[in-house]
Scaffold this active site. Structure first.
Site, PDB file in Angstrom:
ATOM      1  N   GLU A 126      27.541  41.597  38.591  1.00 57.81           N
ATOM      2  CA  GLU A 126      27.607  40.157  38.856  1.00 57.81           C
ATOM      3  C   GLU A 126      27.690  39.920  40.359  1.00 57.81           C
ATOM      4  O   GLU A 126      28.392  40.646  41.071  1.00 57.81           O
ATOM      5  CB  GLU A 126      28.841  39.505  38.213  1.00 57.81           C
ATOM      6  CG  GLU A 126      28.804  39.405  36.714  1.00 57.81           C
ATOM      7  CD  GLU A 126      30.035  38.644  36.168  1.00 57.81           C
ATOM      8  OE1 GLU A 126      30.660  37.881  36.956  1.00 57.81           O
ATOM      9  OE2 GLU A 126      30.355  38.833  34.989  1.00 57.81           O
TER      10      GLU A 126
ATOM     11  N   GLU B 157      35.266  43.023  33.840  1.00 58.14           N
ATOM     12  CA  GLU B 157      36.349  42.660  34.769  1.00 58.14           C
ATOM     13  C   GLU B 157      37.745  42.988  34.246  1.00 58.14           C
ATOM     14  O   GLU B 157      38.582  42.114  34.022  1.00 58.14           O
ATOM     15  CB  GLU B 157      36.227  41.177  35.142  1.00 58.14           C
ATOM     16  CG  GLU B 157      34.943  40.897  35.924  1.00 58.14           C
ATOM     17  CD  GLU B 157      34.911  39.522  36.574  1.00 58.14           C
ATOM     18  OE1 GLU B 157      35.777  38.675  36.266  1.00 58.14           O
ATOM     19  OE2 GLU B 157      34.000  39.293  37.388  1.00 58.14           O
TER      20      GLU B 157
END
Length: 347
Positions: A287, A146
């Site tokens: 995810e 991320e």
């Protein structure tokens, strides 16, 4: 190489070697949070891989940069051994890198902007490439979790340098790369693409956050919104809330005022469709998940739709997360929280 064939259905091992808080976890956390029996359970569900998040300060000595903690590296080794024994492939995810800032900030990310942090990041991947050179294609490297790059340029340069550093040692390793804004599917188009055929691109899918993170105690903006959101269903007063809080638009304002249903998922996944069609690159969803504050039946319906839509596109995925972490499939004692959710993920 078809990445989906070996990394179709997996689960994250979050909270073990990443996002680890010693004062909460207890002294034997590393030896008890994930064990071989957990890997056996995951394999028994029908998963074909795990994503193993590791924070840099678990393996790098913070007081002596570019030296490494052998005891914790051996924990990764053991996990790889367990997974090999139980037939699971592994994505080794550097979940936090030196200097990394999570979430949107207008200033340059120190991980990308400071020479020392970039050097440490590249050194970590050089070390891991050498350590695991002998392991075959059951192990994949994910450069960082991320990323946020307010400049929109620095991550492209840094990730290409990291791929090059790995290639100095290992020419055959698959490398996963995510886009800006915390691996948003919307920012795949901003990536400078590598010609390396073993680079696979990665996104995370939690849209809309008003649903997947509802009532999250760790998220001030969602907690203040304070509404229960169903799937399928409306997002009550979401637009009014964003109008009142324009500072949250960057995080929450991505089409979030629309109805929360399968059509909204499909709308987001069109960005993945375009990327695969016109960039000609493979994709993976590292995810996705629903917080345990959501209604269990809503979570099952959302997960089932996401899984089916990803499967239709040949996009593998890993659920966040296996144990606890507000999204856990099992509780601290290893008891399954929602059996229907397991079925939806691995049917």
């Amino acid at each position: 190489m078809i990445f989906y064939d070996r990394f179709r259905a997996g689960v994250n091992l979050g909270g073990w070697l990443s996002q680890y808080f010693a004062n909460l976890a207890g002294g034997n956390h590393f030896d008890s949070f994930i064990t071989e029996s957990d890997i056996a359970v995951i394999a028994g569900w029908g998963a074909d891989h795990v994503r193993l998040p590791v924070d840099y300060d678990i393996i790098e000595n913070e007081s002596a940069p570019m030296t490494y903690d052998e005891a914790n590296l051996e924990r990764i080794d053991r996990c790889l051994e367990w997974c090999g024994k139980h037939g699971l492939n592994v994505i080794l995810d550097l979940h936090k890198a030196p200097g990394q800032v999570y979430g949107y900030v207008p200033e340059p990310n120190p991980m990308l902007n400071e020479d020392g942090n970039r050097e440490r990041f590249l050194a970590i991947w050089t070390m891991l490439a050498k350590r695991y050179q002998g392991i075959g294609n059951r192990l994949v490297f994910e450069l960082v979790n991320e990323i946020t790059d307010s400049t929109d340029y620095q991550w492209n340069r840094v990730y290409l340098s990291a791929v090059e550093a790995i290639r100095q040692t290992d020419a055959e390793r698959v490398v996963l790369v995510g886009g800006n804004d915390a691996n948003s599917v919307l920012t795949l188009k901003e990536l400078t693409l590598s010609d390396d055929p073993l680079v696979v691109y990665n996104f995370h899918y939690y849209e809309p956050l008003f649903f997947t993170h509802q009532l999250a105690p760790f998220s001030e903006d969602i907690l203040e919104y304070g509404k229960i959101v169903h799937y399928p269903g409306e997002m009550p007063e979401a637009q009014a809330y964003l109008n009142k809080h324009p500072e949250y638009l960057h995080k929450l304002g991505r089409q979030a005022w629309e109805r929360n249903d399968k059509q909204l998922i499909e709308k987001y996944l069109r960005h993945a469709d375009n990327f695969m069609t016109y960039a000609g690159k493979q994709l993976y969803c590292g995810e996705f998940g629903v917080i345990d504050q959501a209604q269990p039946d809503d979570a099952v319906r959302w997960v089932r739709d996401v899984v089916r839509l990803l499967d239709e596109r040949g996009i593998g995925r890993a659920y966040w997360s296996y144990k606890e972490m507000d999204f856990g499939l099992v509780d601290r004692n290893g008891a399954v929280v929602n059996k229907e959710l397991i079925r939806a993920l691995f049917e």
